[in-house]
Design a protein around this motif. Structure first.
Motif, short mmCIF file in Angstrom:
data_model
loop_
_atom_site.label_atom_id
_atom_site.label_comp_id
_atom_site.label_asym_id
_atom_site.label_seq_id
_atom_site.Cartn_x
_atom_site.Cartn_y
_atom_site.Cartn_z
N ASN A 35 0.81 -1.22 0.00
CA ASN A 35 0.00 0.00 0.00
C ASN A 35 0.84 1.27 0.00
OD1 ASN A 35 -2.49 -1.31 0.00
ND2 ASN A 35 -2.30 -1.69 2.19
N ASP A 36 2.04 1.19 0.55
CA ASP A 36 2.89 2.38 0.63
C ASP A 36 3.91 2.42 -0.50
OD1 ASP A 36 1.57 2.82 3.02
OD2 ASP A 36 3.07 1.67 4.14
N ASN A 56 4.02 2.87 -3.85
CA ASN A 56 4.12 3.97 -4.82
C ASN A 56 4.74 5.22 -4.19
OD1 ASN A 56 2.68 2.10 -6.19
ND2 ASN A 56 1.07 3.50 -6.90
N ALA A 57 4.17 5.61 -3.07
CA ALA A 57 4.64 6.83 -2.43
C ALA A 57 6.07 6.67 -1.93
CB ALA A 57 3.72 7.19 -1.28
N GLN A 89 8.62 6.55 -4.80
CA GLN A 89 8.74 7.88 -5.41
C GLN A 89 9.62 8.80 -4.56
OE1 GLN A 89 4.35 7.88 -7.13
NE2 GLN A 89 5.16 9.93 -7.18
N ARG A 136 5.23 -0.94 -11.36
CA ARG A 136 3.79 -1.08 -11.41
C ARG A 136 3.38 -1.10 -12.88
NH1 ARG A 136 1.43 -2.47 -6.57
NH2 ARG A 136 1.80 -0.97 -4.92
N ASP A 162 -0.45 2.90 -16.04
CA ASP A 162 -0.42 4.35 -15.81
C ASP A 162 0.60 4.79 -14.77
OD1 ASP A 162 -2.23 4.94 -17.73
OD2 ASP A 162 -3.97 4.83 -16.41
N VAL A 163 0.67 4.06 -13.67
CA VAL A 163 1.62 4.47 -12.63
C VAL A 163 3.03 4.42 -13.20
CG1 VAL A 163 2.57 3.90 -10.38
CG2 VAL A 163 0.12 3.69 -10.77
N ALA A 219 3.76 7.21 -15.58
CA ALA A 219 4.08 8.45 -14.86
C ALA A 219 5.53 8.42 -14.39
CB ALA A 219 3.14 8.62 -13.68
N ASP A 250 7.84 9.10 -17.23
CA ASP A 250 7.86 10.53 -17.51
C ASP A 250 8.72 11.30 -16.52
OD1 ASP A 250 6.23 10.13 -19.64
OD2 ASP A 250 4.37 10.71 -18.62
N LYS A 251 8.77 10.82 -15.29
CA LYS A 251 9.58 11.49 -14.29
C LYS A 251 11.05 11.17 -14.45
CE LYS A 251 6.10 11.59 -10.59
NZ LYS A 251 6.33 12.74 -9.71
N LEU A 285 -6.98 0.01 -16.23
CA LEU A 285 -5.72 0.44 -15.61
C LEU A 285 -4.79 1.15 -16.59
CD1 LEU A 285 -4.93 -2.52 -13.24
CD2 LEU A 285 -5.78 -0.26 -12.68
N SER A 316 -7.15 5.51 -16.10
CA SER A 316 -7.18 5.86 -14.69
C SER A 316 -6.12 6.90 -14.34
CB SER A 316 -6.99 4.61 -13.83
OG SER A 316 -8.10 3.77 -13.99
N PRO A 323 -10.42 8.60 -11.62
CA PRO A 323 -9.81 7.44 -12.26
C PRO A 323 -10.88 6.40 -12.56
CG PRO A 323 -8.85 7.87 -10.08
CD PRO A 323 -10.07 8.72 -10.20
#
Lengths: 294, 425
Positions: free
Chosen positions: B75-76, B78-79, B82, B97, B100-101, B104, B107-108, B378, B382, B387
Motif C-alpha cells: 500500500n505504501d 508507490n509513495a 517515489q 507497477r 499508468d503508474v 508516470a 515521464d519522471k 488500468l 485511470s 480514475p
C-alpha cells in the motif's frame, strides 16, 4: 537571583533542544507542505502556480464532490463522538468518583481504559468479526450499507477511546475538595444537584478542552476507517473522511498515481479548518468558562 | 557561567552532526571487487523465497554481485519508492507497477531505457506493453502475470452432480442448482471490497461481451464508449450473479470470501491465481474454470494481468551489475524457478514453462484457445480525475448493493471519463 541576560541564556538552553526537534519535525514539514500546495510539479521540475491547486480542488466537479462528501462525513464522525463518547465518559467519571463503587473503582477504571491502549487495527479486526454477517453476532451488513457504515465505524471508535475523556474528567473531579461537597450536603443538596450545580461547573474548563480535543482528533481521523475499509472507503464513499481523502490524493492507490500537489492542498485545507475552528472556539467559548480557585 | 551554559549546546550540535555523518557512511561498499545491488519491490510476502532460492541462484552464476532484497509494504509502495528516488536513495533495480503508474514514473525519468537488452527480445509485445513509454521504448523486464478464474470445490460439484459450465447460461444453471440444494453458498462473493468486484468479477466475465482487447483498446483510442451495447452487456452479465451471493454480502470482505470457500461452505470462488496456495491450504480438492462465453464455440476471453516487472533506476551507480541481473530475469532458468516457487504467478516469456503445482497448470491451461486481455481500466483510463478504475469499484458496489442498473452504471462511468479523457484521435 540570576541577572537577566544569563537567565535568558539558561532559558534558551532548556528550551532550545525541544524547540529544534519541534521545528525540524513539526513546523518545517507543516510549512513545506503548505508551500508545496502552491506548486505544480511534473517530473523533476515544479512551477509556482499560486492558488491554482485550491481552485482546482474546489472547482473540479470530481475532487470537489469528494471533498464536500468527506467533510460532511467528518462532521458526522465528530458529532457521534461528541454526543456519545463525551456524555458517557462524563457519566462514567461521575460514577467512579461518586463513592458508590467503593473498592472496585480501580477495576472499572482499568477496564474502561484498556481499549484506548489497543491498536486501531486490532479494534477494527475484533469488531469486524463481531459484526460479521457470516460468523458474527449480527446478520445485518452494518458495514456494507451507506446508511449504517459510518455510524458503525464511529461507534467502534467511541468504544475504543471512551477511556480518554473519562480519565480527564475523572482526575478533574478528584481535584474538587471534599469540603465543598460536604458544605453543599449540609445545605441540603442531593447528589444530582451537587453534581450539576457544583461539580460540573468546576470541571467545565476541562470538559471544554475535551470537546475541542475530540474535534481535533476526529478531523485528523484516518486510521480506523483505513483499517476497516481501505483508502477508497465505501460503500460509495460513505465512510470517506478528510484523512482518507487526503491519503488517497497524496499517496495514490495501487492503480492511481500519487498527486503530491493535490495531497498537500487537501492537507493544508484540513489544517486550516482545524486551526480556524479551534481558534474560534477558544476565543468565543473557552475564554468565558470560569476557572475557580479552590 | 558563560562557558558552562554553551557547552551542552555545543555538545548537542556535535552529537547531531556525528549522527548525521554516521547515517551517511552506512551503505557505501567496502570491497571494491564486489557489488551490492538492491531490489525495491512491494512483495514483502516473497522475501524468504527471494533470499533463500532465487538470489542464491543468481549469485552462484554471477560471482562478485550480491543482491539485497528490499521490500516495501504494497500500500505504501508507490509513495515510498517515489520519495526514495526523488531523494536519491532509490534501489538499483525497481519493481515496476503496470500501466499508468509506471508511465508516470517513466515521464519522471526514473528508469533507464532497456531497448538494448537481450532479455527484452525474449518477451512477446503483449507482455511488454504494460511497461513501455509512449513511444514504445521498453523500460522494464516482465517477471510475472496473474490470471483470473473461478475456483470450484470438486467435492460439492460431485455431490450435486454438477459439471463445469461451458456457456454463460450453464453457469447460471449450475448456480441455481447449488442455491436450490441449499447446503452451500453458490458463490463465495462479497461486495465490501470494491476492487475484487471489479478485478475478479466484472473484468473476468465482461470481456466475453466487449471482446477483450478490442473493447479495451477501443475505449482507449476513443472509438468505443462504455455506453455501447457490448459494454452494457458486459455489465449486465456481471449483474446477473447478484442473486447468488451469501446473506449480508454487502459487508463480506475479501478475506471472508476466501474463508467461506476454504471451509467448504461455498461452491465457487471468483478470484485471482495468486490465491492458489491459500484456497488449497485446507486440503480441498479444487479445480478452476474461466468465464464461459455466451454460446458454445464462441471465442473465449481470459483475463491476464501484467503484474510484476523490474526496471533499472536511472540514478543507479551499479548499472553494469543491474543490467546483468535484468538479463538473467529474461532466462528460462529464472522463470522456471520463479513460477514454481510462487504458484499462481505466471511467466510472461515466449518459451513454455512447466508448472509443478497442478492447479497452477490448470490455470495456465485456461490461456489455451482464449484471447488474453488485461484489466479494463488500468491503462490510461485511470490517469486522471476521476480514475475509471476507482469509479468502477464504486459503481460495481452500487450495482450489487443498491440495484444500480447496467445502463445507469455505464452512463455514469462514461460521463466521468468524458470529464477529463480526450483520446488522441
Amino acid at each position: 537571583m540570576i541577572r537577566t541576560p544569563a537567565r535568558y541564556r539558561l532559558l534558551a538552553m532548556f528550551v532550545l533542544p525541544a524547540l529544534l526537534v519541534y521545528v525540524a519535525f513539526s513546523v518545517y514539514p507543516l510549512i513545506s507542505s503548505v508551500v508545496l500546495s502552491f506548486f505544480e510539479s511534473s517530473g523533476q521540475t515544479s512551477a509556482f502556480v499560486g492558488t491554482a491547486n485550491y481552485v482546482d480542488l474546489f472547482t473540479n466537479p470530481t475532487t470537489n464532490a469528494r471533498f464536500w462528501n468527506a467533510l460532511g462525513n467528518n462532521v458526522e464522525f465528530f458529532l457521534i463522538h461528541l454526543l456519545v463518547e463525551l456524555p458517557i465518559g462524563l457519566l462514567m467519571a461521575a460514577l467512579l468518583t461518586s463513592g458508590r463503587l467503593r473498592r472496585s473503582v480501580g477495576v472499572y477504571r482499568t477496564l474502561l481504559f484498556i481499549p484506548a491502549t489497543l491498536s486501531v487495527v486490532i479494534v477494527g479486526f475484533i469488531w469486524r468479526l463481531i459484526i460479521n454477517p457470516l460468523w458474527g453476532l449480527v446478520e445485518f451488513p452494518l458495514l456494507g450499507t451507506e446508511a449504517t457504515a459510518l455510524p458503525t465505524i464511529s461507534l467502534m471508535s467511541v468504544w475504543q477511546y471512551i477511556g480518554i475523556p473519562m480519565i480527564f474528567l475523572y482526575t478533574a473531579l478528584l481535584a474538587i475538595p471534599d469540603d465543598v461537597i460536604e458544605a453543599s450536603r449540609i445545605d441540603g443538596a442531593g447528589s444530582w444537584t451537587a453534581f450539576w450545580r457544583i461539580k460540573f461547573p468546576l470541571i467545565a474548563p476541562q470538559f471544554g478542552l475535551i470537546v475541542i480535543l475530540t474535534y481535533i482528533w476526529t478531523f485528523n481521523g484516518f486510521d480506523i476507517v483505513y483499517a476497516l475499509n481501505g483508502s477508497a472507503p465505501g460503500p460509495n464513499y460513505s465512510t470517506d473522511i478528510l484523512g482518507t481523502f487526503f491519503y488517497r490524493s497524496f499517496f495514490g492507490s495501487s492503480g492511481q498515481v500519487a498527486d503530491l500537489d493535490l495531497g498537500a492542498t487537501v492537507a493544508s485545507v484540513i489544517f486550516l479548518l482545524i486551526l480556524v475552528t479551534t481558534a474560534a472556539y477558544f476565543w468565543l467559548v473557552q475564554r468565558r468558562l470560569k476557572t475557580y480557585e479552590l | 557561567m558563560m562557558r558552562s551554559a554553551t557547552a551542552p549546546l555545543a555538545a548537542l550540535a556535535v552529537t547531531t552532526l556525528a549522527l548525521g555523518l554516521a547515517g551517511c557512511a552506512v551503505g557505501s561498499g567496502d570491497d571494491p571487487d564486489s557489488v551490492t545491488l538492491t531490489l525495491g519491490t512491494w512483495r514483502t510476502e516473497d522475501a524468504t523465497m527471494w533470499e533463500n532460492d532465487i538470489i542464491p541462484a543468481f549469485e552462484a552464476s554471477h560471482p562478485g554481485i550480491t543482491v539485497e532484497y528490499a521490500p516495501i509494504d504494497t500500500n505504501d509502495y508507490n509513495a515510498a519508492i517515489q520519495s526514495q528516488i526523488d531523494g536519491g536513495t532509490g534501489p538499483d533495480v525497481i519493481m515496476c507497477r503496470p500501466f499508468d503508474v509506471n508511465r508516470a514514473w517513466i515521464d519522471k525519468g526514473y528508469f533507464e531505457p532497456l531497448d538494448g537488452l537481450d532479455a527484452i527480445g525474449s518477451f512477446p509485445e503483449s507482455a511488454l506493453a504494460a511497461w513501455e513509454g509512449d513511444d514504445g521504448t521498453p523500460y522494464c523486464v516482465p517477471v510475472a502475470s496473474v490470471l483470473a478464474g473461478f475456483y470450484y470445490n470438486a467435492a460439492i460439484f460431485d455431490e450435486l452432480g454438477l459439471e463445469v459450465p461451458q456457456t454463460q447460461e450453464e453457469f447460471l444453471e449450475v448456480l441455481d442448482a447449488i442455491k436450490e440444494d441449499g447446503q452451500y453458498a453458490p458463490l463465495a462473493l462479497g461486495s465490501a471490497d470494491g476492487w475484487q468486484l471489479a478485478y475478479n468479477m466484472l473484468y473476468q466475465v465482461g470481456p466475453n461481451a466487449w471482446k477483450g482487447e478490442e473493447g479495451r483498446l477501443g475505449l482507449i483510442d476513443g472509438t468505443q464508449r462504455l455506453t455501447d451495447p457490448d459494454f452494457v452487456e458486459g455489465f449486465r452479465i456481471f449483474d446477473s450473479f447478484k442473486g447468488y451471493l451469501p446473506n449480508g454480502f454487502e459487508s463480506i470482505s475479501y478475506e471472508d470470501m476466501t474463508q467461506l470457500f476454504t471451509l467448504g461452505k461455498a461452491a465457487i470462488l471468483p478470484d485471482g491465481s495468486w490465491q492458489i496456495s491459500q484456497v488449497t491450504s485446507t486440503g480441498l480438492d479444487v479445480g478452476v474454470f474461466g468465464a464461459p462465453p455466451a454460446a458454445k464455440g464462441d471465442q473465449r476471453y481470459q483475463q491476464e494481468m501484467a503484474d510484476m516487472a523490474f526496471g533499472l533506476n536511472a540514478a543507479s551507480t551499479q548499472k553494469e551489475a543491474a543490467t546483468e541481473f535484468l538479463e538473467w530475469l529474461g532466462t528460462s532458468e529464472f522463470q522456471q524457478l520463479y513460477v514454481n516457487k510462487l504458484p499462481g504467478f505466471f511467466s510472461m516469456g515466449g518459451e513454455p514453462v512447466k508448472y509443478d503445482n497442478a492447479l497452477a497448470q490448470e490455470f495456465a491451461d485456461l490461456k489455451e484457445g482464449a484471447e488474453l486481455t488485461s484489466r479494463l481500466a488500468l491503462d490510461r483510463l485511470s490517469a486522471g480525475q476521476p480514475p475509471l478504475d476507482d469509479e468502477i469499484w464504486r459503481v460495481a458496489q452500487l450495482m450489487y448493493n443498491s440495484g444500480l442498473s447496467p445502463e445507469e452504471a455505464t452512463a455514469e462511468l462514461q460521463a466521468g471519463l468524458d470529464s477529463w479523457y480526450t483520446p488522441a484521435q
